[in-house]
Design a protein around this motif. Sequence first.
Motif, PDB file in Angstrom:
ATOM      1  N   ASN A   6       1.230  -1.017  -0.053  1.00 34.70           N
ATOM      2  CA  ASN A   6       0.145  -0.320   0.007  1.00 34.70           C
ATOM      3  C   ASN A   6       0.747   1.334   0.200  1.00 34.70           C
ATOM      4  N   GLN A   7       1.659   0.782   1.209  1.00 37.19           N
ATOM      5  CA  GLN A   7       2.783   2.462   0.747  1.00 37.19           C
ATOM      6  C   GLN A   7       3.718   2.821  -0.332  1.00 37.19           C
ATOM      7  N   CYS A   8       3.872   1.486  -1.095  1.00 33.43           N
ATOM      8  CA  CYS A   8       4.034   1.665  -2.522  1.00 33.43           C
ATOM      9  C   CYS A   8       2.725   1.796  -4.001  1.00 33.43           C
ATOM     10  N   LEU A   9       2.163   1.715  -3.665  1.00 35.66           N
ATOM     11  CA  LEU A   9       0.857   2.099  -4.582  1.00 35.66           C
ATOM     12  C   LEU A   9       0.363   3.888  -3.896  1.00 35.66           C
ATOM     13  N   GLU A  10       0.411   4.293  -2.792  1.00 39.37           N
ATOM     14  CA  GLU A  10       0.369   5.265  -2.260  1.00 39.37           C
ATOM     15  C   GLU A  10       2.532   6.813  -3.544  1.00 39.37           C
TER      16      GLU A  10
END
Length: 150
Positions: free
Chosen positions: A10-14
């Motif tokens: 999710n941090q990579c998506l953000e």
Amino acid sequence: MIELKKQLYNQCLEYVQSRLDAAQLAINEAQTASNNDTKSSAGDKYETGREMAQQEANRNMGQLKEANKLKIALNRISPNNIADTVDTGSLVLTDMANFYIAISAGTLKVNNSEYVAVSPFSPIGTKLKGLKAGDKFNLNEKNYLVKQVY
């Protein structure tokens, strides 16, 4: 570990979404500036400004395209998968650092621990691919020991 992988994912998506948003905003601003640029009596000045705006728009379109490639790469990863050999989507704990094999997104923090998000095609990503817990590798004259793979 699946919960940790989901948080890293999710941090990579953000990270990718922020790059997409920034590139799109810059494109919109360049377009607005170009549209608002009125032709003055100094025609060359107008043409130079318009050319600079076009170059900026092209640069931002390139950044948007790269961010879209990162998003596509992330969409191919399932954070729910656990494997004992390093592959795309793996979380790798070593004696020197922790790595999340996904995209090059820099250092991510979860629960006060740091994880370096790297592309599977980066130098460290290619060194890690196929390794298992207990395997060793060398990168930039540093020896690493793979402690766990998830």
